[in-house]
Scaffold this active site. Structure first.
Site, PDB file in Angstrom:
ATOM      1  N   CYS A   1       0.808  -1.222   0.000  1.00  0.00           N
ATOM      2  CA  CYS A   1       0.000   0.000   0.000  1.00  0.00           C
ATOM      3  C   CYS A   1       0.839   1.269   0.000  1.00  0.00           C
ATOM      4  O   CYS A   1       0.298   2.368  -0.172  1.00  0.00           O
ATOM      5  CB  CYS A   1      -0.935  -0.012   1.198  1.00  0.00           C
ATOM      6  SG  CYS A   1      -1.952  -1.506   1.263  1.00  0.00           S
TER       7      CYS A   1
ATOM      8  N   HIS B   1      -2.778   7.423   6.851  1.00  0.00           N
ATOM      9  CA  HIS B   1      -3.023   6.133   6.211  1.00  0.00           C
ATOM     10  C   HIS B   1      -4.452   5.689   6.531  1.00  0.00           C
ATOM     11  O   HIS B   1      -5.194   5.285   5.642  1.00  0.00           O
ATOM     12  CB  HIS B   1      -1.995   5.114   6.670  1.00  0.00           C
ATOM     13  CG  HIS B   1      -2.053   3.824   5.940  1.00  0.00           C
ATOM     14  ND1 HIS B   1      -1.971   3.737   4.573  1.00  0.00           N
ATOM     15  CD2 HIS B   1      -2.188   2.537   6.387  1.00  0.00           C
ATOM     16  CE1 HIS B   1      -2.036   2.469   4.198  1.00  0.00           C
ATOM     17  NE2 HIS B   1      -2.181   1.724   5.286  1.00  0.00           N
TER      18      HIS B   1
ATOM     19  N   GLU C   1      -1.169   4.551  14.236  1.00  0.00           N
ATOM     20  CA  GLU C   1      -0.793   5.769  13.522  1.00  0.00           C
ATOM     21  C   GLU C   1      -1.016   7.005  14.387  1.00  0.00           C
ATOM     22  O   GLU C   1      -0.196   7.928  14.389  1.00  0.00           O
ATOM     23  CB  GLU C   1      -1.568   5.886  12.220  1.00  0.00           C
ATOM     24  CG  GLU C   1      -1.118   7.057  11.364  1.00  0.00           C
ATOM     25  CD  GLU C   1      -1.730   7.071   9.982  1.00  0.00           C
ATOM     26  OE1 GLU C   1      -1.280   7.890   9.152  1.00  0.00           O
ATOM     27  OE2 GLU C   1      -2.658   6.274   9.721  1.00  0.00           O
TER      28      GLU C   1
ATOM     29  N   LYS D   1      -9.617   7.786   2.869  1.00  0.00           N
ATOM     30  CA  LYS D   1     -10.065   6.409   2.600  1.00  0.00           C
ATOM     31  C   LYS D   1     -11.492   6.194   3.075  1.00  0.00           C
ATOM     32  O   LYS D   1     -12.153   5.238   2.642  1.00  0.00           O
ATOM     33  CB  LYS D   1      -9.138   5.400   3.271  1.00  0.00           C
ATOM     34  CG  LYS D   1      -7.763   5.281   2.627  1.00  0.00           C
ATOM     35  CD  LYS D   1      -6.944   4.180   3.272  1.00  0.00           C
ATOM     36  CE  LYS D   1      -5.571   4.032   2.645  1.00  0.00           C
ATOM     37  NZ  LYS D   1      -4.648   5.130   2.991  1.00  0.00           N
TER      38      LYS D   1
ATOM     39  N   HIS E   1      -9.796   1.881   0.145  1.00  0.00           N
ATOM     40  CA  HIS E   1      -8.340   1.711   0.143  1.00  0.00           C
ATOM     41  C   HIS E   1      -7.901   1.242  -1.239  1.00  0.00           C
ATOM     42  O   HIS E   1      -8.182   0.124  -1.649  1.00  0.00           O
ATOM     43  CB  HIS E   1      -7.955   0.692   1.210  1.00  0.00           C
ATOM     44  CG  HIS E   1      -6.488   0.626   1.480  1.00  0.00           C
ATOM     45  ND1 HIS E   1      -5.548   1.317   0.743  1.00  0.00           N
ATOM     46  CD2 HIS E   1      -5.777  -0.057   2.433  1.00  0.00           C
ATOM     47  CE1 HIS E   1      -4.344   1.068   1.213  1.00  0.00           C
ATOM     48  NE2 HIS E   1      -4.466   0.240   2.235  1.00  0.00           N
TER      49      HIS E   1
ATOM     50  N   PHE F   1       1.643  -3.643   3.938  1.00  0.00           N
ATOM     51  CA  PHE F   1       1.958  -4.964   4.476  1.00  0.00           C
ATOM     52  C   PHE F   1       3.451  -5.244   4.264  1.00  0.00           C
ATOM     53  O   PHE F   1       4.011  -4.943   3.213  1.00  0.00           O
ATOM     54  CB  PHE F   1       1.149  -6.045   3.761  1.00  0.00           C
ATOM     55  CG  PHE F   1      -0.302  -6.104   4.160  1.00  0.00           C
ATOM     56  CD1 PHE F   1      -0.794  -5.405   5.248  1.00  0.00           C
ATOM     57  CD2 PHE F   1      -1.191  -6.895   3.437  1.00  0.00           C
ATOM     58  CE1 PHE F   1      -2.132  -5.476   5.610  1.00  0.00           C
ATOM     59  CE2 PHE F   1      -2.536  -6.972   3.790  1.00  0.00           C
ATOM     60  CZ  PHE F   1      -3.000  -6.269   4.863  1.00  0.00           C
TER      61      PHE F   1
END
Length: 415
Positions: A163, A303, A314, A335, A340, A401
């Site tokens: 991502c 994010h 975060e 998002k 996403h 990831f």
């Protein structure tokens, strides 16, 4: 080091198929979630996604060419074309050896691979694969196709970091321009993973929201009842250009690229570090490179995927880095509107941040209903409605990831 500016933008997103339509979607707090139309999702745990809407690809890409490329590449070509046009780039007036394409995608041609395997199984093992399968599938092909279309012969490659892919692409493009390797770089990313394999794979990980009875509000970053992210698709493109090169051709300038950072969590293949150490470090690196302090940043496009662990980690990182300045910031997760976009997320979120600078507003985090007691309620998450604000500099976070972290900083251009 040379100064690097943004002179063109292009976007195809679940809330708008152009950069202008995307801007309007952000300002109005539009949800891009709908029931999946790409395949029958009734047997899956998740029945919805943030798909591209009202777009007939055959109307914008030649039908014969379309058969030879994956949808993720089509989204890349569409967004790049808008950005090139927006920047007023004329290949006949450029040194094509000094114009590059650096593009990101986390997954690449998943739908093409999935379709070919299905055809192989139907054929009782007959090895009749499409000769275009490999070039349709490989992640770097979008960068190649964009360069072929315009004859751009500068740096040309792909970045792949889940991502964080398109954020790493933008950061790398920034380096290529400021170091003088290229005058212009088309950068960004695209993704098209709303497929049986994409949804099934993320469902198996329990990463996706399963709020099928209320899918429009399923992406709920920072809400107490968030239950996973909503899969999205699309692409975003930015034209990064050396300042003097842009000035010589009279280009409009949206913003200046100020800095970037990259770190690793070195913790887990999918979960973020619970204390946000990698996220903390990457924001500090980006600000140091930009020569900015926490007092200079007005908005963080986080994010913020709407996962139970990720959102908390975060926020912890932001508070560690910004201290008291965290309460002065606007924070939001776009998002909540777009879903996403995986490897394309960083590109469209960078564009959202640049639009905040240009238009003096902060996009909202929509779908907030209940405060999470594990998050500081004094922070301004820009819940539910866009807010007017003079934005001098923005920080955009994307994490992938594997523990990949990227932060980008854009600031208002000053001659």
């Amino acid at each position: 080091m040379k100064r690097v500016v943004v002179t063109g933008l292009g976007a195809i997103t679940p809330i708008g198929n152009t950069a202008q339509a995307f801007l309007e979607g952000l300002q109005n707090g539009v949800s891009g979630a709908n029931l999946i139309t790409h395949f029958d999702a009734s047997q899956f745990r998740t029945h919805f996604a943030c798909e591209i809407k009202d777009m007939d690809l055959e109307q914008v890409i030649d039908r014969r060419e379309l058969r030879r490329i994956d949808t993720f590449s089509a989204y890349g070509l569409i967004s790049a074309d808008e950005a090139v046009t927006d920047a007023g780039l004329d290949p006949e007036k450029l040194d094509l050896d000094r114009v590059g394409v650096i593009w990101g995608s986390g997954i690449g041609g998943l739908t093409s691979l999935e379709a070919e395997i299905a055809e192989y199984v139907k054929g009782n093992g007959a090895p009749r694969y499409n000769p275009f399968l490999i070039p349709k599938m490989i992640v770097d092909i979008a960068a190649g196709l964009i360069s072929i279309k315009y004859g751009f012969r500068g740096a040309n490659f792909a970045t792949v970091s889940a991502c964080a892919s398109s954020s790493h692409a933008i950061a790398t493009a920034f380096d290529y321009v400021r170091l003088g390797r290229n005058d212009v770089v088309v950068t960004g990313g695209s993704e098209a993973a709303v497929s049986e394999t994409g949804v099934g794979g993320f469902n198996a990980m329990k990463a996706l929201s399963t709020r099928n009875d209320d899918f429009k509000t399923a992406s709920r970053p920072f809400d107490r009842d968030r239950d996973g992210f909503v899969l999205g698709e699309g692409g975003g493109a930015l034209i990064l250009e050396e300042l003097e090169h842009a000035k010589k051709r009279g280009a409009k300038i949206y913003a200046e690229v100020a800095g970037g950072g990259a770190t690793a969590d070195a913790y887990h293949i999918t979960a973020p570090h619970p204390e946000g150490f990698g996220a903390r470090n990457v924001m500090r690196i980006a600000m140091k490179e930009a020569g900015l302090t926490t007092a200079d940043i007005d908005y963080i496009n986080v994010h913020g995927t709407s996962t139970p662990l990720g959102d908390i980690a975060e926020v912890k990182a932001i508070q560690q880095v910004f201290g008291e300045d965290a309460y002065r910031l606007n924070i939001s997760s776009t998002k909540s509107m777009t879903g996403h976009l995986l490897g394309a997320a960083g590109a469209i979120e960078a564009i959202a941040g640049i639009m905040a600078i240009v238009h003096g507003f902060v996009p909202p985090t929509i779908n907030h209903f209940t405060d999470d007691p594990d998050l500081d309620s004094k922070l301004n998450f820009t819940f539910n409605e866009a807010q007017e604000r003079k934005v001098r500099a923005i920080l955009s976070n994307t994490f992938g990831f594997g523990g990949h972290n990227s932060s980008l900083i854009f600031k208002k251009f000053e001659a």
